[in-house]
Write an enzyme that holds these catalytic residues in place. Structure first.
Site, PDB file in Angstrom:
ATOM      1  N   LYS A  56       0.823  -1.198   0.000  1.00 41.61           N
ATOM      2  CA  LYS A  56       0.000   0.000   0.000  1.00 41.61           C
ATOM      3  C   LYS A  56       0.866   1.259   0.000  1.00 41.61           C
ATOM      4  CE  LYS A  56      -1.915   1.803   3.642  1.00 41.61           C
ATOM      5  NZ  LYS A  56      -2.712   2.042   4.862  1.00 41.61           N
ATOM      6  N   ASP A  88      -6.668   1.013   1.255  1.00 41.10           N
ATOM      7  CA  ASP A  88      -6.754   1.062   2.708  1.00 41.10           C
ATOM      8  C   ASP A  88      -8.154   0.634   3.118  1.00 41.10           C
ATOM      9  OD1 ASP A  88      -8.391   3.196   2.094  1.00 41.10           O
ATOM     10  OD2 ASP A  88      -7.324   4.652   3.328  1.00 41.10           O
TER      11      ASP A  88
END
Length: 233
Positions: A142, A160
């Site tokens: 991420k 997320d």
């Protein structure tokens, strides 16, 4: 059936999670067209002055709010906006600057180790490939996606908790885990919306389509949404 006679839920049955059906391409295009019309140039909310401070900010943001990270890093980045300057401060000083952030001890250690590796292996520059970024301490998929997108202009989808929720609720890229959703977004998001897609989804999840109390009555996607979480009053 009497609850006392209900068969126990097995591990196998627990895994049989039925995902919602993904939307048709035209519907997905309409969703992102609305996001674009409402906010043509969405921005990430973490403050940074260059690729290095962006990388550090994203590392620090794990299990923390962007607002909390910004409050801690403004003073830090004012005196340490390169790996060499950050390394010169030392772990203890970095820790003092970020002690209001969750897991600050571990994060300070990672920041210093990250700076050492950037200097030793990348000439003090932030690398522009996923593989190289993920080799750095404290950097996962991420974080790499955020840096590639914001610092280097690549079309990536940083998933997320907000992006995961919205991708499933709006049936853009239904998935059981973040990687499934990320790969689904890569296929589903029309190319012209790709650069800003994860920003639109993050902001929508953070401020409108919240986890517990989605503000559906003011949502620009209200008429398209058929989520079981939709609130009609």
């Amino acid at each position: 059936m009497d609850q006392r006679n209900r068969p126990p839920r097995t591990a196998a049955s627990a895994k049989r999670i039925t995902l919602p059906r993904a939307r048709k391409p035209a519907e997905i295009r309409e969703i992102f067209a609305r996001f674009q019309a409402a906010n043509p140039e969405p921005k990430g909310e973490l403050e940074s002055v260059n690729a290095f401070t962006l990388l550090v900010a994203v590392v620090l943001s794990a299990q923390a709010t962007d607002a909390g990270v910004n409050k801690a890093t403004r003073a830090l980045f004012a005196i340490a906006d390169t790996p060499a300057k950050m390394l010169a401060l030392g772990e203890e000083t970095v820790r003092d600057y970020i002690r209001t952030i969750g897991l600050f001890r571990t994060k300070a250690k990672n920041v210093i180790a990250l700076c050492e590796q950037l200097i030793a292996e990348f000439g003090g520059e932030v690398p522009a490939t996923r593989e190289a970024l993920e080799s750095l301490p404290g950097v996962g998929r991420k974080t790499a996606n955020v840096v590639l997108n914001i610092a280097f202009g690549e079309t990536t989808h940083a998933v997320d908790t907000h992006v995961f929720r919205i991708a499933n609720r709006l049936r853009i890229a239904p998935g059981k885990n973040v990687l499934q959703v990320e790969l689904g977004l890569e296929k589903a998001v029309p190319p012209e919306f790709g650069r800003h897609a994860h920003h639109w989804l993050i902001l929508h999840g953070r401020y409108t389509c919240k986890a517990l109390r989605p503000e559906c009555l003011r949502c620009i996607q209200n008429d398209l949404c058929d989520s079981a979480d939709k609130r009609i009053a």
